[in-house]
Design an enzyme around this catalytic site. Structure first.
Site, mmCIF file in Angstrom:
data_model
loop_
_atom_site.group_PDB
_atom_site.id
_atom_site.type_symbol
_atom_site.label_atom_id
_atom_site.label_comp_id
_atom_site.label_asym_id
_atom_site.label_seq_id
_atom_site.Cartn_x
_atom_site.Cartn_y
_atom_site.Cartn_z
ATOM 1 N N HIS A 117 5.263 -6.004 -11.541
ATOM 2 C CA HIS A 117 5.974 -4.983 -10.774
ATOM 3 C C HIS A 117 7.451 -5.060 -11.170
ATOM 4 C CE1 HIS A 117 7.845 -3.233 -7.145
ATOM 5 N NE2 HIS A 117 6.668 -2.718 -6.856
ATOM 6 N N ASP A 194 5.077 -14.208 -7.703
ATOM 7 C CA ASP A 194 5.212 -13.028 -6.851
ATOM 8 C C ASP A 194 3.904 -12.891 -6.060
ATOM 9 O OD1 ASP A 194 5.229 -10.543 -5.718
ATOM 10 O OD2 ASP A 194 5.715 -9.457 -7.565
ATOM 11 N N GLN A 197 1.157 -9.151 -3.427
ATOM 12 C CA GLN A 197 -0.194 -8.589 -3.264
ATOM 13 C C GLN A 197 -1.250 -9.659 -3.050
ATOM 14 O OE1 GLN A 197 -0.588 -5.555 -2.724
ATOM 15 N NE2 GLN A 197 1.131 -4.514 -3.689
ATOM 16 N N LYS A 220 3.539 -5.832 4.007
ATOM 17 C CA LYS A 220 2.232 -5.616 3.361
ATOM 18 C C LYS A 220 1.132 -6.421 4.040
ATOM 19 C CE LYS A 220 4.332 -4.909 -1.177
ATOM 20 N NZ LYS A 220 4.260 -3.506 -1.538
ATOM 21 N N CYS A 371 5.686 1.382 -10.066
ATOM 22 C CA CYS A 371 6.742 0.407 -10.371
ATOM 23 C C CYS A 371 6.260 -0.617 -11.390
ATOM 24 C CB CYS A 371 7.232 -0.305 -9.111
ATOM 25 S SG CYS A 371 7.814 0.812 -7.843
#
Ligand code: PMP
Length: 416
Positions: A117, A194, A197, A220, A371
């Site tokens: 991303h 990261d 997600q 999220k 993105c």
């Protein structure tokens, strides 16, 4: 899981709405318990935390620090001082890039994967520009998989930092973070993960994974917008300079200079988002009440159904799937591997038109570059539609999606 009961916990999903919300990778819906916790904070505990000496401010401080402890426990960190509250995953990654990044020198190497991303790519690209460090790319194959060989070949004795998502927001594929972090450490580099997600969809334990930094966003995972987390290993955070300067992050200030507060406050300049942290804690509590194992199992089942549904639609291509995958050819488990995220194209139809037609049918999906333009360039597309699931989605919504998608080309004027 009693999905009907779960959906009743979400004001936006209940109350007669027929919207099929399938854009959960962008942001998740909020249960009443989270909304109530935020409201309660402002109604009963609102004062500026960490500074007042009166009881109300102490209550605000306690609520904020309880939230930090809840996050520590949720991701298995060793100490609450390793949990820094930020605005979102993007800010967490920028914090590492500016602060840890300031320790890098010209010629040092930063390895990032092509699947990232922009939030886990631009901070490193900019850091390379500022310092003269070199950005090295970790390639993925046509299925979006990063192999150990590809990973190793992007590393050298100059590698100082590796940045990689645990789960891609475009392909839903999970990287073997534990192995990659170990290899990065053997090469003498730190590993930045990261988790935007992954943290909302699978148990993540920073010590079991062996990562040095983990970034994620509250919104999220059913928490509010405006609260994010950076986990960092204490010994690294201690040697890093502050990222933002101002109130509450100092120990002592003179005309000549300043010394910095202890962790984690060194990295939390200015008035903090205490209500956001409290809301995030409520989201963690909500996950626990529903049962994280249950959440994971349900999302796997929905993910399988979504993959099968999409793979059976003529002219539809799932990004990172074998060319022309037919319904019957879909291997069992191939859907669950995507963690509820599917990006796709439909021959002859712009993804924005797909999203608009689905919207007319009461189905919310994302369309665009997500993105992740470097990944889309690598896959040879400029735009895609994306479906992303959460545990509160239903089988019926996925079947509705399938029906609607089957009609899109006809509605655009194609013969079939
Ligand atoms: N990384 C990944 C993999 C993401 O999917 C996102 C959100 N789309 C981010 C980082 C950035 O999250 P935020 O916008 O909450 O900072």
């Amino acid at each position: 899981m009693d999905v009907k009961a779960v959906r009743r916990d979400f004001p936006l999903l209940s109350g007669g709405s027929s919207l099929a919300y399938l854009d959960n990778a962008a942001t998740a819906q909020k249960p009443e318990a989270v909304l109530r916790a935020i409201r309660d904070f402002y109604e009963t505990s609102n004062a500026n935390p960490l500074r007042g000496l009166y009881a109300l401010s102490q209550r605000a401080t306690d609520a904020y620090e309880e939230a930090r402890e809840a996050v520590r426990d949720f991701i298995g960190a060793g100490s609450a001082e390793e949990i820094i509250f930020t605005r979102n995953a993007t800010e967490s990654l920028n914090l590492v890039a500016y602060s840890y990044g300031s320790l890098l020198q010209a010629g040092d190497e930063i390895a990032v994967s092509v699947t990232e991303h922009h939030s886990n790519l631009l901070p490193w690209q900019q850091l390379a520009g500022r310092t003269g460090a070199v950005l090295r790319w970790i390639e993925c194959d046509a299925a979006g998989i990063i192999t150990e060989d590809a990973f190793r070949s992007a590393l050298s004795e100059r590698t100082r930092l590796v940045a990689m998502a645990q789960v891609s927001n475009v392909l839903g594929r999970e990287n073997d973070i534990r192995t990659f972090a170990r290899i990065a450490h053997e090469a003498g580099a730190v590993f930045v993960c990261d988790g935007a997600q992954s943290v909302p969809h699978m148990p993540v334990d920073v010590r079991a994974l062996g990562v040095d930094f983990l970034a994620f966003s509250g919104h999220k995972m059913c928490g509010p917008m405006g609260i994010g987390v950076l986990y960092g290993r204490r010994e690294l955070l201690e040697k890093m300079p502050p990222f933002l300067f101002g109130g509450e992050m100092i120990e002592y200030v003179t005309r000549e200079g300043a010394t910095w507060a202890e962790l984690p406050h060194k990295f939390e300049a200015g008035t903090v988002n205490a209500a956001g942290a409290v809301g995030l804690k409520a989201a963690i509590d909500y996950y626990r009440a529903v049962g994280f194992d249950e959440i994971v199992r349900r999302e796997e089942a929905l993910s399988e159904l979504a993959y099968r549904t999409l793979a059976g639609i003529p002219h539809l291509r799932i990004l990172g799937a074998p060319e022309g995958a037919e319904d019957s050819a879909v291997r069992e488990g191939a859907g669950a591997e995507r963690h509820g995220i599917f990006s796709f194209t439909l021959d002859g139809v712009h993804p924005h038109d797909i999203a608009e037609i689905l919207s007319a049918d009461g189905i919310a999906v994302r369309a665009g570059h997500h993105c992740a333009q470097v990944l889309l360039q690598h896959l040879g597309v400029s735009s895609a539609a994306r479906v992303s699931l959460a545990f509160y989605n239903t089988e019926e919504e996925i079947l509705r999606l399938g029906e609607s998608l089957r009609s899109v080309r006809r509605r655009m004027g194609y013969a079939e």
